[in-house]
Design an enzyme around this catalytic site. Structure first.
Site, PDB file in Angstrom:
ATOM      1  NE  ARG A  71      -9.855   3.319   8.678  1.00  0.00           N
ATOM      2  CZ  ARG A  71      -8.583   3.582   8.984  1.00  0.00           C
ATOM      3  NH1 ARG A  71      -8.250   4.754   9.486  1.00  0.00           N
ATOM      4  NH2 ARG A  71      -7.647   2.676   8.773  1.00  0.00           N
ATOM      5  CG  HIS A 128       1.654   5.902   2.467  1.00  0.00           C
ATOM      6  ND1 HIS A 128       0.285   5.694   2.518  1.00  0.00           N
ATOM      7  CD2 HIS A 128       2.104   5.777   3.745  1.00  0.00           C
ATOM      8  CE1 HIS A 128      -0.074   5.459   3.772  1.00  0.00           C
ATOM      9  NE2 HIS A 128       1.010   5.495   4.539  1.00  0.00           N
ATOM     10  CG  HIS A 143       0.326   0.856   4.075  1.00  0.00           C
ATOM     11  ND1 HIS A 143       1.703   0.860   4.141  1.00  0.00           N
ATOM     12  CD2 HIS A 143      -0.104   1.821   4.932  1.00  0.00           C
ATOM     13  CE1 HIS A 143       2.095   1.785   5.007  1.00  0.00           C
ATOM     14  NE2 HIS A 143       1.022   2.393   5.490  1.00  0.00           N
ATOM     15  CG  ASP A 148       4.094   3.733   7.170  1.00  0.00           C
ATOM     16  OD1 ASP A 148       3.434   4.507   6.449  1.00  0.00           O
ATOM     17  OD2 ASP A 148       3.565   2.907   7.948  1.00  0.00           O
TER      18      ASP A 148
END
Length: 596
Positions: free
Chosen positions: A510, A428, A500, A430
């Site tokens: 994570r 996508h 990204h 941002d």
């Protein structure tokens, strides 16, 4: 109702109804039609994937029932063009241009007749007959001018593709030259020059075509394009006269409008718009004039050139190992009492659990004694340190404001990783809606169009997968990858130049601080202001400073086997509230969910 139809909401209901009636092919077509116009709709994305895995579903059922002929031909033509299949590209682009001009005529015809708001405007008009006739006719002319935006807007979208008609001619002239038809290539180049008569690359091309065809060979623009340009210029001249003398307003839909046509009092704004456009297309060298970093010890590990893109950078040593451990301790609180994501599936994949904590929630937890004040304070300090680094590197001298700050962890769900094909976070951009097929990124809601820069500050690396990657606009061609580790900050501009995604977290947990920034003060993060106020109140209420100060410094439920029916009571999506939550008691839960 009109807005619902523009968003293709009826197809959301139709796909569920057809599925329940066991009319699978029709359900698939309805789902695909809705998804084309709503690519960010996570539930429909999940339904589409289910349909693809179902036996008996035909691939040709995935069709856009609302597709317009010129857009179908245009997108197919561009795909052939990008694949260097110029013979096929020529055929489809010619079809698209013909259909687009035909659709333009239909749109222009619909501009005739009574104006919808004519009754409301009547009181504002001067009472004279000629003034009324002029006012109505100017509305018709403006409507006709806007038709080019209508045909240039992909069905289901809001934003139009710039220079839609000229871009056809540009693509066609090159494609024809590649298949050896210099006569038609020259004709397309001459047609393009009607829009941009001083375009140097195209003028050079025309010289080449003249040499190849012979200097005596007459090359003329297409008659259909000549008529199109002449008519458009005549209408613009009339409209700009009305703007200059009759108090009318006009948003010119074309970038190619000659400067001499625009009234003097509007030329300054026109120049400013052009300058803004030039700034947006500056060379990489101009974009990347960097300011000095405001902290010692921080190193630039990768810059834009090394990451095969623009406005991308990776910094290391932003946090120490000790600071990462303290922030990881804070993430434990996120898992136990965070922002409504506790023990919830990730909003992006059913194979991971997602935990999130905003700066305000962290301060509230500290106030209640659930976390250490020093850890909550470190979250504020680390995010502010990141802001200063990104501001000094990308926009020295121009203030960046926080848009949203989120301490987030993604944990792989044990026993559900085998055969996994999805991503932790799909590709996508941002601040715009990425459209890989159309090679566009639409700056329109529900995208956060005010975001200018993004950052991710990593806290750990003891997990498998979870790396960040950048792609081309096609969302498939990977251009760069970033492996997370403690104290690493990756920063990039939020627009279409930086699509990204995040690889699947296949094992472990994570954690990172997700950061978004804006130049617009009106969109500054209000939660942060409140968090800082709580911290100041804490400091003011203590005689002794709090401990040792630190230096420096993305919930979908489990998917079902059948598509879920859209709820009338719960749309639009951005206004949905999590069931069982009192909006007044939890005013910030919605903000955190909406950001993802």
């Amino acid at each position: 109702v009109r807005r619902d139809f523009q968003r293709r909401e009826p197809y959301n209901y139709l796909q569920v109804a057809f599925f329940q009636l066991k009319k699978l092919d029709q359900a698939v077509s309805a789902a695909h039609t809705f998804f084309v116009a709503n690519p960010q709709h996570l539930q429909m994305r999940e339904d589409i994937e289910k349909y693809r895995r179902m036996s008996g579903v035909k691939s040709d059922s995935f069709q856009d029932l609302e597709a317009t002929p010129h857009w179908e031909a245009y997108e197919t033509g561009v795909q052939h063009y990008d694949a260097d299949e110029y013979l096929q590209a020529v055929a489809r682009l010619e079809e698209s241009l013909s259909e687009a001009l035909s659709a333009l005529e239909e749109c222009r015809a619909l501009c005739e007749g009574p104006w919808e708001d004519e009754d409301e405007e009547e009181e504002k008009m001067q009472p004279g007959l000629y003034e009324a006739i002029a006012a109505h006719y100017i509305q018709v002319l403006k409507c006709r001018q806007q038709c080019v935006l209508e045909i240039a807007t992909k069905p289901g979208r809001i934003s139009a593709t710039e220079d839609f008609i000229p871009s056809h001619l540009d693509l066609l002239q090159f494609a024809y030259s590649q298949v050896g038809n210099q006569t038609l290539a020259a004709e397309c180049a001459a047609s393009y020059l009607l829009f941009y008569p001083t375009d140097e690359p195209m003028l050079e091309k025309m010289k080449e075509y003249h040499r190849e065809l012979g200097e005596d060979t007459a090359v003329t623009a297409r008659q259909s394009i000549q008529l199109y340009v002449q008519r458009s210029l005549m209408e613009k001249k009339l409209i700009y006269y009305a703007v200059d003398h009759l108090g009318e307003t006009f948003n010119d839909p074309d970038l190619w409008t000659p400067d001499e046509l625009i009234p003097e009092n509007l030329k300054q704004k026109h120049r400013e718009d052009q300058e803004k456009q030039k700034r947006e297309t500056l060379d990489v060298e101009e974009w990347e004039k960097r300011g000095p970093l405001p902290f010692e010890g921080i190193v630039v590990t990768m810059d834009s050139q090394q990451m095969n893109g623009t406005q991308r950078v990776v910094f290391d040593r932003v946090l120490t190992e000790s600071e990462c451990k303290d922030l990881l301790r804070l993430t434990k609180a996120a898992g136990e009492a965070g922002d409504g994501y506790r023990a919830r599936r990730s909003p992006h994949t059913p194979h991971e659990r997602f935990e999130g904590l905003t700066v305000l929630k962290a301060m509230q937890l500290a106030q209640n004694g659930d976390v250490e004040w020093r850890d909550a304070k470190l979250l504020l300090q680390a995010s502010e340190k990141s802001r200063k680094i990104i501001e000094s590197y990308f926009t020295p001298g121009k203030k960046l404001h926080f848009s949203f700050t989120h301490l987030v962890c993604r944990r792989a769900v044990d026993g559900e990783q085998e055969g996994r094909m999805d991503l932790s976070h799909p590709v996508h951009a941002d601040n715009c809606l990425l459209d890989p097929e159309g090679q566009e990124c639409w700056k329109e809601p529900p995208a956060y169009v005010y975001r200018d820069y993004s950052g991710i500050l990593y806290l750990n690396d003891d997990f498998q997968g979870g790396g960040l990657f950048f792609t081309e606009m096609d969302t498939v061609t990977v251009t760069a990858e970033v492996r997370p580790k403690c104290g690493r900050l990756v920063a990039f501009s939020s627009g279409k130049e930086n699509p990204h995604g995040v690889w699947a977290v296949s094992s472990g947990r994570r954690c990172a601080i997700a950061l978004w920034y804006t130049h617009s003060q009106e969109h500054a993060e209000q939660d942060r202001v409140k968090a800082e106020e709580l911290m100041e109140q804490r400091a003011a209420g203590q005689d002794q400073p709090d401990g040792d100060e630190h230096q420096g410094t993305d919930g979908r439920s489990r998917s079902s086997s059948a598509p879920r029916a859209p709820s009338r009571a719960s749309k639009p999506a951005e206004q949905r509230q999590k069931p069982g939550l009192d909006r007044e008691q939890h005013p910030r839960v919605l903000r955190a969910r909406d950001e993802f």
